[in-house]
Design an enzyme around this catalytic site. Structure first.
Site, PDB file in Angstrom:
ATOM      1  N   TYR A 154       0.723  -1.053   0.050  1.00  0.00           N
ATOM      2  CA  TYR A 154      -0.245   0.017  -0.138  1.00  0.00           C
ATOM      3  C   TYR A 154       0.438   1.190  -0.387  1.00  0.00           C
ATOM      4  O   TYR A 154       0.360   2.220  -0.455  1.00  0.00           O
ATOM      5  CB  TYR A 154      -0.584   0.013   0.801  1.00  0.00           C
ATOM      6  CG  TYR A 154      -1.993   1.054   1.283  1.00  0.00           C
ATOM      7  CD1 TYR A 154      -2.636   1.462   0.220  1.00  0.00           C
ATOM      8  CD2 TYR A 154      -1.715   2.255   2.713  1.00  0.00           C
ATOM      9  CE1 TYR A 154      -3.504   2.610   0.500  1.00  0.00           C
ATOM     10  CE2 TYR A 154      -2.345   3.664   2.455  1.00  0.00           C
ATOM     11  CZ  TYR A 154      -3.226   3.765   1.949  1.00  0.00           C
ATOM     12  OH  TYR A 154      -3.477   5.325   1.929  1.00  0.00           O
ATOM     13  N   SER A 159      -2.585  13.402   8.469  1.00  0.00           N
ATOM     14  CA  SER A 159      -3.932  12.902   8.049  1.00  0.00           C
ATOM     15  C   SER A 159      -5.214  13.340   8.310  1.00  0.00           C
ATOM     16  O   SER A 159      -4.989  12.588   9.311  1.00  0.00           O
ATOM     17  CB  SER A 159      -3.121  11.716   7.188  1.00  0.00           C
ATOM     18  OG  SER A 159      -4.571  11.567   5.950  1.00  0.00           O
ATOM     19  N   HIS A 207       1.315  13.787  -5.415  1.00  0.00           N
ATOM     20  CA  HIS A 207       0.653  12.303  -4.347  1.00  0.00           C
ATOM     21  C   HIS A 207       1.102  11.437  -4.280  1.00  0.00           C
ATOM     22  O   HIS A 207       1.016   9.928  -3.929  1.00  0.00           O
ATOM     23  CB  HIS A 207      -0.630  12.372  -4.725  1.00  0.00           C
ATOM     24  CG  HIS A 207      -1.578  12.536  -3.647  1.00  0.00           C
ATOM     25  ND1 HIS A 207      -2.254  12.955  -3.120  1.00  0.00           N
ATOM     26  CD2 HIS A 207      -1.878  10.949  -2.425  1.00  0.00           C
ATOM     27  CE1 HIS A 207      -3.276  12.252  -1.453  1.00  0.00           C
ATOM     28  NE2 HIS A 207      -2.677  11.375  -1.963  1.00  0.00           N
ATOM     29  N   ARG A 261       1.374   8.891  -6.778  1.00  0.00           N
ATOM     30  CA  ARG A 261      -0.394   7.888  -6.814  1.00  0.00           C
ATOM     31  C   ARG A 261      -1.683   8.466  -7.333  1.00  0.00           C
ATOM     32  O   ARG A 261      -2.700   7.707  -7.030  1.00  0.00           O
ATOM     33  CB  ARG A 261      -0.609   8.324  -5.190  1.00  0.00           C
ATOM     34  CG  ARG A 261       1.363   6.883  -4.276  1.00  0.00           C
ATOM     35  CD  ARG A 261       0.265   7.557  -2.803  1.00  0.00           C
ATOM     36  NE  ARG A 261       0.072   6.408  -2.336  1.00  0.00           N
ATOM     37  CZ  ARG A 261      -0.151   5.227  -1.772  1.00  0.00           C
ATOM     38  NH1 ARG A 261       0.856   4.919  -1.667  1.00  0.00           N
ATOM     39  NH2 ARG A 261      -0.812   4.923  -1.209  1.00  0.00           N
TER      40      ARG A 261
HETATM   41  C1  LIG Z   1       0.906   5.503   2.320  1.00  0.00           C
HETATM   42  C2  LIG Z   1       0.815   6.753   1.678  1.00  0.00           C
HETATM   43  C3  LIG Z   1      -0.537   7.662   2.237  1.00  0.00           C
HETATM   44  C4  LIG Z   1      -0.915   8.996   1.897  1.00  0.00           C
HETATM   45  N1  LIG Z   1      -1.463   9.509   2.840  1.00  0.00           N
HETATM   46  C5  LIG Z   1      -2.125  11.057   1.950  1.00  0.00           C
HETATM   47  C6  LIG Z   1      -2.714  11.434   2.968  1.00  0.00           C
HETATM   48  O1  LIG Z   1      -3.807  10.942   3.385  1.00  0.00           O
HETATM   49  N2  LIG Z   1      -2.763  13.191   2.630  1.00  0.00           N
HETATM   50  C7  LIG Z   1      -2.439  13.571   1.886  1.00  0.00           C
HETATM   51  O2  LIG Z   1      -2.358  14.515   1.170  1.00  0.00           O
HETATM   52  N3  LIG Z   1      -1.352  12.953   0.878  1.00  0.00           N
HETATM   53  C8  LIG Z   1      -0.858  11.433   0.905  1.00  0.00           C
HETATM   54  N4  LIG Z   1       0.049  10.698   0.589  1.00  0.00           N
HETATM   55  C9  LIG Z   1       0.946  11.281  -0.103  1.00  0.00           C
HETATM   56  C10 LIG Z   1       2.187  12.467   0.856  1.00  0.00           C
HETATM   57  O3  LIG Z   1       2.060  13.317   1.037  1.00  0.00           O
HETATM   58  C11 LIG Z   1       3.327  12.610  -0.169  1.00  0.00           C
HETATM   59  O4  LIG Z   1       2.770  13.389  -1.109  1.00  0.00           O
HETATM   60  C12 LIG Z   1       4.159  11.980  -0.811  1.00  0.00           C
HETATM   61  O5  LIG Z   1       4.099   9.803   0.355  1.00  0.00           O
HETATM   62  C13 LIG Z   1       5.247  12.406  -0.993  1.00  0.00           C
HETATM   63  O6  LIG Z   1       5.780  11.109  -1.874  1.00  0.00           O
HETATM   64  P1  LIG Z   1       7.158   9.991  -1.402  1.00  0.00           P
HETATM   65  O7  LIG Z   1       6.646   9.244  -1.179  1.00  0.00           O
HETATM   66  O8  LIG Z   1       7.812   9.752  -2.915  1.00  0.00           O
HETATM   67  O9  LIG Z   1       7.908  10.811  -0.609  1.00  0.00           O
HETATM   68  C14 LIG Z   1       0.314   9.665   0.738  1.00  0.00           C
HETATM   69  C15 LIG Z   1       1.609   8.628   0.345  1.00  0.00           C
HETATM   70  C16 LIG Z   1       1.548   7.218   0.798  1.00  0.00           C
HETATM   71  C17 LIG Z   1       2.901   6.521   0.459  1.00  0.00           C
END
Ligand SMILES: Cc1cc2nc3c(=O)[nH]c(=O)nc-3n(C[C@H](O)[C@H](O)[C@H](O)COP(=O)(O)O)c2cc1C
Length: 380
Positions: free
Chosen positions: A24, A106, A275, A278
Protein backbone atom coordinates in the site's frame (compact mmCIF):
# COMPACT_ATOMS: atom_id res chain seq x y z
CA UNK A 1 19.22 -5.33 9.93
CA UNK A 2 21.94 -2.69 10.09
CA UNK A 3 20.75 0.68 8.83
CA UNK A 4 23.60 2.62 7.25
CA UNK A 5 21.81 5.00 4.87
CA UNK A 6 18.35 6.62 4.81
CA UNK A 7 17.30 4.36 1.93
CA UNK A 8 18.04 1.20 3.96
CA UNK A 9 14.80 1.72 5.86
CA UNK A 10 12.81 0.67 2.80
CA UNK A 11 14.01 -2.92 2.81
CA UNK A 12 13.84 -3.03 6.59
CA UNK A 13 10.20 -1.90 6.48
CA UNK A 14 9.39 -4.60 3.95
CA UNK A 15 10.68 -7.18 6.42
CA UNK A 16 8.56 -5.72 9.25
CA UNK A 17 5.19 -5.17 7.55
CA UNK A 18 2.64 -7.62 6.17
CA UNK A 19 2.61 -7.49 2.39
CA UNK A 20 -0.73 -5.64 2.03
CA UNK A 21 0.61 -2.74 4.10
CA UNK A 22 4.07 -2.55 2.56
CA UNK A 23 2.56 -2.66 -0.92
CA UNK A 24 0.00 0.00 0.00
CA UNK A 25 2.86 2.37 0.88
CA UNK A 26 5.05 1.32 -2.03
CA UNK A 27 2.28 1.69 -4.61
CA UNK A 28 2.03 4.23 -7.40
CA UNK A 29 -0.89 4.64 -9.80
CA UNK A 30 -1.34 2.54 -12.97
CA UNK A 31 2.13 1.55 -14.26
CA UNK A 32 3.89 3.59 -11.56
CA UNK A 33 5.78 5.71 -14.13
CA UNK A 34 5.40 8.99 -12.22
CA UNK A 35 6.26 7.23 -8.96
CA UNK A 36 9.52 6.05 -10.55
CA UNK A 37 10.26 9.42 -12.18
CA UNK A 38 9.91 11.22 -8.84
CA UNK A 39 13.08 9.54 -7.59
CA UNK A 40 14.80 9.10 -10.97
CA UNK A 41 14.70 12.81 -11.82
CA UNK A 42 16.65 13.67 -8.66
CA UNK A 43 19.45 11.47 -9.97
CA UNK A 44 19.63 13.55 -13.16
CA UNK A 45 20.59 16.71 -11.26
CA UNK A 46 24.30 17.43 -11.02
CA UNK A 47 25.85 19.66 -8.38
CA UNK A 48 28.91 21.90 -8.71
CA UNK A 49 31.78 20.80 -6.51
CA UNK A 50 33.60 23.81 -5.08
CA UNK A 51 36.81 23.83 -3.04
CA UNK A 52 38.44 25.87 -0.29
CA UNK A 53 35.36 27.96 0.37
CA UNK A 54 35.89 27.83 4.15
CA UNK A 55 32.28 26.97 4.93
CA UNK A 56 31.02 24.94 7.86
CA UNK A 57 27.23 24.76 7.60
CA UNK A 58 25.98 24.57 11.14
CA UNK A 59 22.67 26.37 11.22
CA UNK A 60 20.13 24.74 8.87
CA UNK A 61 17.14 26.59 10.28
CA UNK A 62 14.46 28.47 8.36
CA UNK A 63 11.55 30.72 9.20
CA UNK A 64 8.26 29.72 7.62
CA UNK A 65 4.63 30.62 8.35
CA UNK A 66 5.63 32.77 11.29
CA UNK A 67 7.80 30.20 13.08
CA UNK A 68 11.39 29.10 13.21
CA UNK A 69 12.08 25.50 12.19
CA UNK A 70 15.30 23.59 12.74
CA UNK A 71 15.40 22.34 9.14
CA UNK A 72 13.82 23.09 5.74
CA UNK A 73 12.14 19.68 6.01
CA UNK A 74 8.61 18.64 6.93
CA UNK A 75 6.82 15.30 7.21
CA UNK A 76 4.05 14.84 4.63
CA UNK A 77 0.62 13.52 5.56
CA UNK A 78 0.42 9.75 5.17
CA UNK A 79 -2.89 8.01 5.75
CA UNK A 80 -3.19 5.00 8.07
CA UNK A 81 0.19 5.63 9.75
CA UNK A 82 -1.16 3.94 12.87
CA UNK A 83 -1.17 0.66 10.90
CA UNK A 84 2.57 0.78 10.24
CA UNK A 85 3.56 1.18 13.90
CA UNK A 86 1.65 1.16 17.19
CA UNK A 87 -0.25 4.48 17.46
CA UNK A 88 1.91 5.54 14.52
CA UNK A 89 0.79 9.16 14.10
CA UNK A 90 1.56 9.93 17.75
CA UNK A 91 5.06 8.51 17.30
CA UNK A 92 5.64 10.57 14.14
CA UNK A 93 4.47 13.74 15.88
CA UNK A 94 6.84 13.18 18.81
CA UNK A 95 9.81 12.62 16.48
CA UNK A 96 8.98 15.79 14.48
CA UNK A 97 8.50 17.75 17.68
CA UNK A 98 11.89 16.61 18.97
CA UNK A 99 13.58 17.55 15.70
CA UNK A 100 11.81 20.93 15.52
CA UNK A 101 10.22 20.28 12.12
CA UNK A 102 6.55 20.30 11.01
CA UNK A 103 4.41 17.18 10.80
CA UNK A 104 1.27 17.39 8.68
CA UNK A 105 -1.08 14.77 10.06
CA UNK A 106 -3.51 13.17 7.57
CA UNK A 107 -7.31 13.36 7.68
CA UNK A 108 -7.33 9.56 7.42
CA UNK A 109 -5.23 8.83 10.46
CA UNK A 110 -5.70 6.06 12.99
CA UNK A 111 -5.07 8.39 15.95
CA UNK A 112 -7.25 11.44 16.50
CA UNK A 113 -5.84 14.98 16.44
CA UNK A 114 -6.38 15.06 20.19
CA UNK A 115 -4.32 11.92 20.83
CA UNK A 116 -1.50 13.09 18.56
CA UNK A 117 -1.33 16.61 20.02
CA UNK A 118 -0.83 15.45 23.59
CA UNK A 119 2.46 16.43 25.22
CA UNK A 120 3.89 18.28 22.19
CA UNK A 121 5.68 21.61 22.53
CA UNK A 122 4.90 22.70 18.95
CA UNK A 123 1.53 22.32 17.17
CA UNK A 124 1.14 19.78 14.40
CA UNK A 125 -0.06 20.83 10.95
CA UNK A 126 -3.32 19.25 9.88
CA UNK A 127 -4.09 17.96 6.38
CA UNK A 128 -7.63 18.00 5.05
CA UNK A 129 -9.08 16.63 1.84
CA UNK A 130 -11.74 18.33 -0.26
CA UNK A 131 -14.81 16.36 0.76
CA UNK A 132 -18.49 16.28 -0.08
CA UNK A 133 -19.51 16.41 3.58
CA UNK A 134 -18.91 20.01 4.57
CA UNK A 135 -20.21 19.23 8.06
CA UNK A 136 -17.32 16.81 8.54
CA UNK A 137 -14.84 19.33 7.20
CA UNK A 138 -16.02 21.97 9.68
CA UNK A 139 -16.07 19.47 12.53
CA UNK A 140 -12.52 18.36 11.89
CA UNK A 141 -11.26 21.94 11.44
CA UNK A 142 -12.83 22.82 14.80
CA UNK A 143 -11.08 19.81 16.35
CA UNK A 144 -7.79 20.98 14.88
CA UNK A 145 -8.23 24.52 16.21
CA UNK A 146 -9.21 23.21 19.65
CA UNK A 147 -5.93 21.27 19.73
CA UNK A 148 -3.75 24.24 18.86
CA UNK A 149 -3.32 23.60 15.12
CA UNK A 150 -2.73 26.83 13.25
CA UNK A 151 -1.48 25.57 9.86
CA UNK A 152 -3.81 23.78 7.48
CA UNK A 153 -2.58 21.68 4.58
CA UNK A 154 -5.38 21.37 2.07
CA UNK A 155 -4.93 18.55 -0.44
CA UNK A 156 -6.43 19.34 -3.83
CA UNK A 157 -5.09 16.55 -6.06
CA UNK A 158 -7.56 13.88 -5.05
CA UNK A 159 -10.98 14.55 -6.64
CA UNK A 160 -11.02 10.76 -7.17
CA UNK A 161 -8.60 8.17 -5.85
CA UNK A 162 -5.94 7.08 -8.32
CA UNK A 163 -6.05 3.49 -9.51
CA UNK A 164 -3.42 1.46 -7.70
CA UNK A 165 -3.40 -2.09 -8.95
CA UNK A 166 -0.99 -3.23 -6.23
CA UNK A 167 -3.75 -2.92 -3.62
CA UNK A 168 -5.81 -5.60 -5.35
CA UNK A 169 -2.85 -7.82 -6.04
CA UNK A 170 -1.67 -7.63 -2.43
CA UNK A 171 -5.03 -8.42 -0.83
CA UNK A 172 -5.70 -4.97 0.65
CA UNK A 173 -8.78 -4.98 -1.57
CA UNK A 174 -10.25 -7.61 -3.88
CA UNK A 175 -11.40 -11.19 -3.34
CA UNK A 176 -10.51 -13.08 -0.17
CA UNK A 177 -8.99 -9.91 1.23
CA UNK A 178 -9.68 -10.68 4.90
CA UNK A 179 -8.21 -14.15 4.68
CA UNK A 180 -5.23 -12.96 2.68
CA UNK A 181 -4.52 -10.11 5.08
CA UNK A 182 -4.79 -12.45 8.05
CA UNK A 183 -2.40 -14.94 6.45
CA UNK A 184 0.08 -12.17 5.65
CA UNK A 185 -0.11 -10.82 9.21
CA UNK A 186 0.89 -14.25 10.53
CA UNK A 187 4.16 -13.98 8.60
CA UNK A 188 5.02 -10.84 10.59
CA UNK A 189 4.48 -11.88 14.23
CA UNK A 190 6.16 -8.80 15.70
CA UNK A 191 3.80 -6.53 13.74
CA UNK A 192 0.81 -8.79 14.50
CA UNK A 193 1.40 -8.50 18.24
CA UNK A 194 2.55 -4.88 18.52
CA UNK A 195 0.38 -3.19 15.94
CA UNK A 196 -2.26 -5.78 14.97
CA UNK A 197 -3.25 -6.50 18.57
CA UNK A 198 -1.69 -3.96 20.92
CA UNK A 199 -2.01 -1.00 18.55
CA UNK A 200 -5.81 -1.09 18.64
CA UNK A 201 -8.25 0.53 18.11
CA UNK A 202 -7.67 0.63 14.36
CA UNK A 203 -10.49 3.05 13.75
CA UNK A 204 -9.99 6.29 11.85
CA UNK A 205 -9.64 8.59 14.86
CA UNK A 206 -11.05 11.79 13.39
CA UNK A 207 -13.77 10.24 11.27
CA UNK A 208 -15.28 7.76 13.73
CA UNK A 209 -15.70 10.53 16.28
CA UNK A 210 -17.79 12.50 13.80
CA UNK A 211 -19.78 9.51 12.59
CA UNK A 212 -20.39 8.39 16.14
CA UNK A 213 -19.45 4.83 15.28
CA UNK A 214 -16.13 3.06 14.87
CA UNK A 215 -14.73 3.38 11.36
CA UNK A 216 -12.24 0.65 10.62
CA UNK A 217 -9.66 -0.05 7.98
CA UNK A 218 -12.25 -1.74 5.80
CA UNK A 219 -14.61 1.22 5.88
CA UNK A 220 -11.86 3.68 5.01
CA UNK A 221 -11.74 3.24 1.26
CA UNK A 222 -15.53 3.18 1.05
CA UNK A 223 -15.87 6.36 3.11
CA UNK A 224 -13.28 8.12 1.02
CA UNK A 225 -14.67 7.09 -2.34
CA UNK A 226 -18.14 8.20 -1.26
CA UNK A 227 -16.79 11.51 -0.04
CA UNK A 228 -14.40 12.69 -2.71
CA UNK A 229 -16.13 15.11 -4.99
CA UNK A 230 -14.88 15.62 -8.55
CA UNK A 231 -17.40 18.43 -9.15
CA UNK A 232 -15.73 20.83 -6.71
CA UNK A 233 -14.13 23.94 -8.20
CA UNK A 234 -11.98 26.79 -6.86
CA UNK A 235 -15.01 28.91 -5.93
CA UNK A 236 -16.37 26.07 -3.75
CA UNK A 237 -13.25 26.43 -1.62
CA UNK A 238 -13.63 30.09 -0.75
CA UNK A 239 -15.38 29.26 2.53
CA UNK A 240 -12.26 27.40 3.70
CA UNK A 241 -10.20 30.57 3.48
CA UNK A 242 -12.87 32.39 5.52
CA UNK A 243 -13.17 29.57 8.05
CA UNK A 244 -9.44 29.10 8.62
CA UNK A 245 -7.57 32.14 9.82
CA UNK A 246 -4.10 30.55 10.12
CA UNK A 247 -1.66 29.71 7.31
CA UNK A 248 -3.30 27.77 4.48
CA UNK A 249 -1.11 25.53 2.32
CA UNK A 250 -2.46 23.94 -0.87
CA UNK A 251 -0.99 20.52 -1.56
CA UNK A 252 -0.96 18.92 -4.99
CA UNK A 253 -0.24 21.79 -7.38
CA UNK A 254 1.82 20.51 -10.30
CA UNK A 255 1.07 22.93 -13.13
CA UNK A 256 1.97 26.64 -13.12
CA UNK A 257 -1.44 27.42 -14.70
CA UNK A 258 -3.08 26.55 -11.37
CA UNK A 259 -0.93 29.01 -9.42
CA UNK A 260 -3.05 32.17 -10.06
CA UNK A 261 -6.18 30.45 -8.69
CA UNK A 262 -4.26 29.20 -5.64
CA UNK A 263 -3.01 32.71 -4.92
CA UNK A 264 -6.43 34.27 -5.49
CA UNK A 265 -7.87 31.84 -2.98
CA UNK A 266 -5.37 33.22 -0.48
CA UNK A 267 -2.92 30.33 -0.16
CA UNK A 268 0.06 31.16 2.05
CA UNK A 269 1.93 28.15 0.73
CA UNK A 270 1.88 25.67 -2.15
CA UNK A 271 3.15 22.12 -2.06
CA UNK A 272 4.31 20.99 -5.49
CA UNK A 273 3.21 17.38 -5.38
CA UNK A 274 1.80 14.52 -7.43
CA UNK A 275 0.80 12.63 -4.29
CA UNK A 276 3.91 10.50 -4.46
CA UNK A 277 2.95 9.22 -7.93
CA UNK A 278 -0.28 7.77 -6.54
CA UNK A 279 -2.75 9.77 -8.63
CA UNK A 280 -2.12 10.67 -12.28
CA UNK A 281 0.39 8.30 -13.80
CA UNK A 282 2.24 10.00 -16.63
CA UNK A 283 2.23 13.32 -14.78
CA UNK A 284 5.51 15.17 -14.47
CA UNK A 285 7.76 14.42 -11.49
CA UNK A 286 7.53 16.93 -8.64
CA UNK A 287 11.15 18.03 -8.89
CA UNK A 288 10.77 18.67 -12.63
CA UNK A 289 7.58 20.67 -11.99
CA UNK A 290 9.13 22.76 -9.22
CA UNK A 291 11.07 25.51 -11.11
CA UNK A 292 8.10 26.68 -13.20
CA UNK A 293 5.91 26.89 -10.11
CA UNK A 294 8.54 28.84 -8.18
CA UNK A 295 8.63 31.26 -11.10
CA UNK A 296 4.84 31.57 -11.29
CA UNK A 297 4.52 32.14 -7.52
CA UNK A 298 7.25 34.76 -7.67
CA UNK A 299 7.65 35.11 -3.91
CA UNK A 300 3.93 35.64 -3.18
CA UNK A 301 3.67 32.40 -1.17
CA UNK A 302 6.03 29.77 0.21
CA UNK A 303 6.77 26.93 -2.19
CA UNK A 304 7.30 23.46 -0.76
CA UNK A 305 7.61 20.23 -2.70
CA UNK A 306 7.33 16.51 -2.06
CA UNK A 307 7.80 13.35 -4.10
CA UNK A 308 10.94 11.29 -4.48
CA UNK A 309 13.08 12.76 -1.71
CA UNK A 310 15.02 9.94 -0.13
CA UNK A 311 18.08 11.67 1.37
CA UNK A 312 19.62 14.90 2.61
CA UNK A 313 21.34 15.11 -0.77
CA UNK A 314 17.96 15.15 -2.56
CA UNK A 315 16.72 17.78 -0.13
CA UNK A 316 19.64 20.08 -0.98
CA UNK A 317 18.87 19.67 -4.70
CA UNK A 318 15.21 20.65 -4.16
CA UNK A 319 16.28 23.77 -2.28
CA UNK A 320 18.73 24.68 -5.05
CA UNK A 321 15.83 24.52 -7.50
CA UNK A 322 13.87 27.07 -5.50
CA UNK A 323 11.86 25.22 -2.84
CA UNK A 324 11.60 27.04 0.49
CA UNK A 325 11.35 23.64 2.16
CA UNK A 326 10.72 20.07 1.12
CA UNK A 327 8.66 17.26 2.55
CA UNK A 328 9.09 13.51 2.78
CA UNK A 329 6.47 10.75 2.80
CA UNK A 330 7.65 7.19 2.28
CA UNK A 331 11.16 7.94 3.53
CA UNK A 332 9.96 8.53 7.10
CA UNK A 333 7.16 5.96 6.91
CA UNK A 334 9.71 3.21 6.23
CA UNK A 335 11.67 4.41 9.28
CA UNK A 336 8.47 4.45 11.35
CA UNK A 337 7.60 0.89 10.35
CA UNK A 338 11.12 -0.28 11.17
CA UNK A 339 11.87 1.43 14.49
CA UNK A 340 8.97 3.74 15.36
CA UNK A 341 9.74 7.19 16.75
CA UNK A 342 13.43 6.32 17.25
CA UNK A 343 13.69 5.28 13.60
CA UNK A 344 12.39 8.67 12.42
CA UNK A 345 14.81 10.47 14.74
CA UNK A 346 17.64 8.35 13.31
CA UNK A 347 16.49 9.16 9.78
CA UNK A 348 16.32 12.92 10.40
CA UNK A 349 19.82 12.82 11.90
CA UNK A 350 21.04 11.13 8.71
CA UNK A 351 19.39 13.86 6.61
CA UNK A 352 21.13 16.53 8.72
CA UNK A 353 24.50 14.82 8.40
CA UNK A 354 24.12 14.47 4.62
CA UNK A 355 22.99 18.07 4.21
CA UNK A 356 25.98 19.41 6.13
CA UNK A 357 28.45 17.36 4.08
CA UNK A 358 26.84 18.24 0.74
CA UNK A 359 26.59 21.93 1.60
CA UNK A 360 30.25 22.01 2.59
CA UNK A 361 31.24 20.37 -0.70
CA UNK A 362 29.24 22.85 -2.79
CA UNK A 363 30.38 25.84 -0.73
CA UNK A 364 27.07 26.77 0.89
CA UNK A 365 27.16 28.04 4.46
CA UNK A 366 23.44 28.56 5.06
CA UNK A 367 20.14 27.47 3.56
CA UNK A 368 19.78 30.85 1.83
CA UNK A 369 23.02 30.12 -0.08
CA UNK A 370 21.30 27.24 -1.89
CA UNK A 371 20.29 28.36 -5.35
CA UNK A 372 20.49 27.33 -8.99
CA UNK A 373 24.07 28.56 -9.24
CA UNK A 374 25.07 25.54 -7.13
CA UNK A 375 23.89 23.18 -9.89
CA UNK A 376 26.13 22.02 -12.70
CA UNK A 377 23.54 20.41 -14.91
CA UNK A 378 19.81 20.25 -14.84
CA UNK A 379 17.76 19.75 -17.94
CA UNK A 380 14.63 21.28 -16.48
C1 LIG B 1 0.82 5.36 1.96
C2 LIG B 1 0.59 6.80 1.60
C3 LIG B 1 -0.52 7.45 2.10
C4 LIG B 1 -0.72 8.82 1.80
N1 LIG B 1 -1.77 9.47 2.37
C5 LIG B 1 -1.93 10.80 2.14
C6 LIG B 1 -2.95 11.52 2.81
O1 LIG B 1 -3.69 10.98 3.61
N2 LIG B 1 -3.08 12.84 2.50
C7 LIG B 1 -2.27 13.49 1.60
O2 LIG B 1 -2.42 14.67 1.35
N3 LIG B 1 -1.26 12.81 0.99
C8 LIG B 1 -1.07 11.50 1.26
N4 LIG B 1 -0.04 10.84 0.66
C9 LIG B 1 0.92 11.57 -0.20
C10 LIG B 1 2.06 12.15 0.66
O3 LIG B 1 1.60 13.19 1.48
C11 LIG B 1 3.18 12.71 -0.19
O4 LIG B 1 2.65 13.61 -1.12
C12 LIG B 1 4.00 11.65 -0.92
O5 LIG B 1 4.19 10.51 -0.11
C13 LIG B 1 5.36 12.25 -1.30
O6 LIG B 1 6.13 11.35 -2.02
P1 LIG B 1 7.27 10.44 -1.37
O7 LIG B 1 6.56 9.33 -0.66
O8 LIG B 1 8.05 10.00 -2.55
O9 LIG B 1 8.06 11.31 -0.40
C14 LIG B 1 0.19 9.49 0.96
C15 LIG B 1 1.32 8.81 0.46
C16 LIG B 1 1.52 7.49 0.78
C17 LIG B 1 2.75 6.79 0.26
Amino acid sequence: MIISAPTDFREAAQRCLPRFLYDYIDAGAFDELTYARNTQDFKEIELRQRVLKGVEPDDLSINMFGRDWALPLALSPVGLSGMYAKRGEAQVARAANKAGIPYAMSTVSICSIEEVSQGLTQPIWFQLYVLRDRGFMKHVLDQAKANGVTTLVFTVDLPVTGIRYKDKRSGLTGPWRKTRRFAQALTRPHWALNVGLMGRPHTLGNISKYQGQPTGLLDYKEWLSENFDPTITWTDLEWIRDYWDGPLILKGILDPSDVPDALTLGADGIIVSNHGGRQLDGAVSSIRALPAIVEAVDGRAKVLMDGGIRSGLDLVKALCLGADAAMIGRSYIYALATRGEAGITELIDMYIREMRVVMTLIGAETISDLDRAKLAKVDF
